[in-house]
Design an enzyme around this catalytic site. Structure first.
Site, mmCIF file in Angstrom:
data_model
loop_
_atom_site.group_PDB
_atom_site.id
_atom_site.type_symbol
_atom_site.label_atom_id
_atom_site.label_comp_id
_atom_site.label_asym_id
_atom_site.label_seq_id
_atom_site.Cartn_x
_atom_site.Cartn_y
_atom_site.Cartn_z
ATOM 1 N N ARG A 143 8.665 85.176 -8.129
ATOM 2 C CA ARG A 143 9.733 84.434 -8.824
ATOM 3 C C ARG A 143 11.066 84.635 -8.117
ATOM 4 O O ARG A 143 11.872 83.707 -8.019
ATOM 5 C CB ARG A 143 9.819 84.879 -10.289
ATOM 6 C CG ARG A 143 8.716 84.252 -11.122
ATOM 7 C CD ARG A 143 8.403 85.071 -12.354
ATOM 8 N NE ARG A 143 9.426 85.010 -13.366
ATOM 9 C CZ ARG A 143 9.571 85.922 -14.323
ATOM 10 N NH1 ARG A 143 8.765 86.961 -14.381
ATOM 11 N NH2 ARG A 143 10.516 85.795 -15.209
ATOM 12 N N LYS A 196 20.057 85.365 -18.987
ATOM 13 C CA LYS A 196 20.532 84.064 -19.466
ATOM 14 C C LYS A 196 19.850 83.654 -20.773
ATOM 15 O O LYS A 196 20.497 83.069 -21.641
ATOM 16 C CB LYS A 196 20.439 82.971 -18.389
ATOM 17 C CG LYS A 196 19.106 82.760 -17.747
ATOM 18 C CD LYS A 196 19.248 81.785 -16.582
ATOM 19 C CE LYS A 196 17.938 81.385 -15.957
ATOM 20 N NZ LYS A 196 16.926 82.433 -15.727
ATOM 21 N N ARG A 212 4.698 90.947 -24.442
ATOM 22 C CA ARG A 212 5.373 90.852 -23.140
ATOM 23 C C ARG A 212 4.855 89.608 -22.430
ATOM 24 O O ARG A 212 3.681 89.242 -22.606
ATOM 25 C CB ARG A 212 5.103 92.107 -22.300
ATOM 26 C CG ARG A 212 5.865 93.301 -22.880
ATOM 27 C CD ARG A 212 5.579 94.616 -22.214
ATOM 28 N NE ARG A 212 5.985 95.685 -23.134
ATOM 29 C CZ ARG A 212 7.163 96.331 -23.089
ATOM 30 N NH1 ARG A 212 8.026 96.050 -22.146
ATOM 31 N NH2 ARG A 212 7.460 97.259 -23.976
ATOM 32 N N ARG A 263 16.297 73.812 -11.469
ATOM 33 C CA ARG A 263 15.982 74.964 -10.618
ATOM 34 C C ARG A 263 15.816 74.569 -9.154
ATOM 35 O O ARG A 263 15.647 75.448 -8.309
ATOM 36 C CB ARG A 263 14.666 75.589 -11.089
ATOM 37 C CG ARG A 263 14.799 76.874 -11.881
ATOM 38 C CD ARG A 263 13.393 77.257 -12.291
ATOM 39 N NE ARG A 263 13.216 78.622 -12.644
ATOM 40 C CZ ARG A 263 13.198 79.079 -13.895
ATOM 41 N NH1 ARG A 263 13.422 78.274 -14.892
ATOM 42 N NH2 ARG A 263 12.945 80.346 -14.138
ATOM 43 N N ARG A 284 11.274 94.188 -20.649
ATOM 44 C CA ARG A 284 11.555 93.253 -21.750
ATOM 45 C C ARG A 284 10.333 92.843 -22.561
ATOM 46 O O ARG A 284 9.216 92.827 -22.082
ATOM 47 C CB ARG A 284 12.347 92.057 -21.227
ATOM 48 C CG ARG A 284 11.585 90.923 -20.685
ATOM 49 C CD ARG A 284 12.551 89.829 -20.280
ATOM 50 N NE ARG A 284 11.869 88.916 -19.394
ATOM 51 C CZ ARG A 284 12.444 87.892 -18.790
ATOM 52 N NH1 ARG A 284 13.730 87.672 -18.948
ATOM 53 N NH2 ARG A 284 11.749 87.101 -18.024
HETATM 54 P P1 AMP Z 1 11.846 81.204 -17.386
HETATM 55 O O1 AMP Z 1 11.413 81.351 -18.810
HETATM 56 O O2 AMP Z 1 13.077 80.354 -17.251
HETATM 57 O O3 AMP Z 1 11.945 82.521 -16.662
HETATM 58 O O4 AMP Z 1 10.676 80.383 -16.644
HETATM 59 C C1 AMP Z 1 9.377 80.921 -16.527
HETATM 60 C C2 AMP Z 1 8.537 80.119 -15.556
HETATM 61 O O5 AMP Z 1 8.444 78.754 -15.996
HETATM 62 C C3 AMP Z 1 9.079 80.012 -14.135
HETATM 63 O O6 AMP Z 1 8.752 81.129 -13.333
HETATM 64 C C4 AMP Z 1 8.366 78.740 -13.652
HETATM 65 O O7 AMP Z 1 7.001 78.979 -13.375
HETATM 66 C C5 AMP Z 1 8.414 77.860 -14.887
HETATM 67 N N1 AMP Z 1 9.654 77.045 -14.957
HETATM 68 C C6 AMP Z 1 10.610 77.072 -15.929
HETATM 69 N N2 AMP Z 1 11.603 76.206 -15.688
HETATM 70 C C7 AMP Z 1 11.291 75.608 -14.517
HETATM 71 C C8 AMP Z 1 11.937 74.626 -13.704
HETATM 72 N N3 AMP Z 1 13.114 74.092 -14.059
HETATM 73 N N4 AMP Z 1 11.316 74.258 -12.552
HETATM 74 C C9 AMP Z 1 10.136 74.782 -12.173
HETATM 75 N N5 AMP Z 1 9.477 75.719 -12.882
HETATM 76 C C10 AMP Z 1 10.036 76.138 -14.047
#
Ligand code: AMP
Length: 221
Positions: free
Chosen positions: A171, A13, A159, A87, A126
């Site tokens: 995750r 995404k 990374r 989320r 990645r």
């Molecule tokens: P992402 O870059 O979207 O993969 O997010 C990386 C990490 O940021 C996630 O594993 C969470 O620890 C935190 N995070 C990002 N967005 C949220 C959200 N909407 N709610 C809770 N944690 C978030």
């Protein structure tokens, strides 16, 4: 238009969000990226959440909502792409109230579906440009010239701290426990479109644009 990208970690995404924002007039709000920026700056918020994030857990809803409100408070643009937010169901409900106060609502939720095996492979390979953040992959999305970023010409790559096998397991668990519930939530609201994220990058982009283009031209009229 308020567009939301929903899907498991590694579904692509973020990469699709980059393409879309290069092509169309969208403000891209990735809560994950906003949190990483806070960590890099070692702000009080960044220091508070860095261990949670590295372990693959979710940051608490209150912090996330504050971050979103802060980022969209001054926005004058019409189109906003939310990437990785909401989320949890609580985040989705609070988001609705927040938008409601501005006379807006979620237009489309693009749900990127993909099997766990492919997710692991995508995440483990990645990396990103340190200067502009553009995301690449060892196998299926390398820079056109090795070690030079296609977008900004940067030559340093990194990374993510949470792209380890252990953190990814956490995750994915959090995703199935909390975020997956949003698929039904938005299906009921009739704003969900499913994108098969298991295809090549180009085909995923095509599928996404085919879904969005009629809506984007409607909005321009
Ligand atoms: P992402 O870059 O979207 O993969 O997010 C990386 C990490 O940021 C996630 O594993 C969470 O620890 C935190 N995070 C990002 N967005 C949220 C959200 N909407 N709610 C809770 N944690 C978030």
């Amino acid at each position: 238009m308020i567009l939301v990208f929903l899907g498991p970690p590694g579904c692509g995404k973020g990469t699709q969000a980059q393409y879309l924002c290069e092509k169309e007039d969208f403000f891209h709000l990735s809560t994950g990226q906003a949190l990483r920026t806070e960590i890099e700056a070692q702000s009080p918020l960044g220091i508070r959440i860095q261990d949670t994030m590295a372990s693959g857990n979710y940051v608490d809803d209150e912090t996330i909502l504050e971050l979103v409100e802060k980022n969209i408070a001054q926005l004058k643009v019409k189109n906003v792409l939310f990437d990785g937010f909401p989320r949890t169901l609580d985040q989705a409900r609070s988001f609705e109230k927040l938008l409601d106060r501005q006379g807006k609502k979620v237009g489309i939720v693009a749900y990127f579906s993909l099997s766990d095996e492919v997710l692991v492979e995508r995440i483990v390979g990645r990396f990103n440009c340190v200067r502009c953040g553009r995301v690449y992959h060892d196998k299926n999305n390398r820079p056109l010239v090795d070690n030079v970023c296609d977008i900004c010409g940067g030559t340093q790559f990194a990374r993510r701290d949470d792209d380890t096998a252990e953190s990814l397991k956490q995750r994915l668990e959090k995703y199935y426990e909390s975020t997956r519930l949003l698929v039904d939530y938005y299906k009921e609201k009739k704003v969900l479109v499913e994108i098969d994220a298991g295809q090549t990058l180009d085909n995923v982009t095509k599928q996404l644009m085919k879904t969005l283009e009629p809506r984007l031209s409607d909005d321009k009229e």
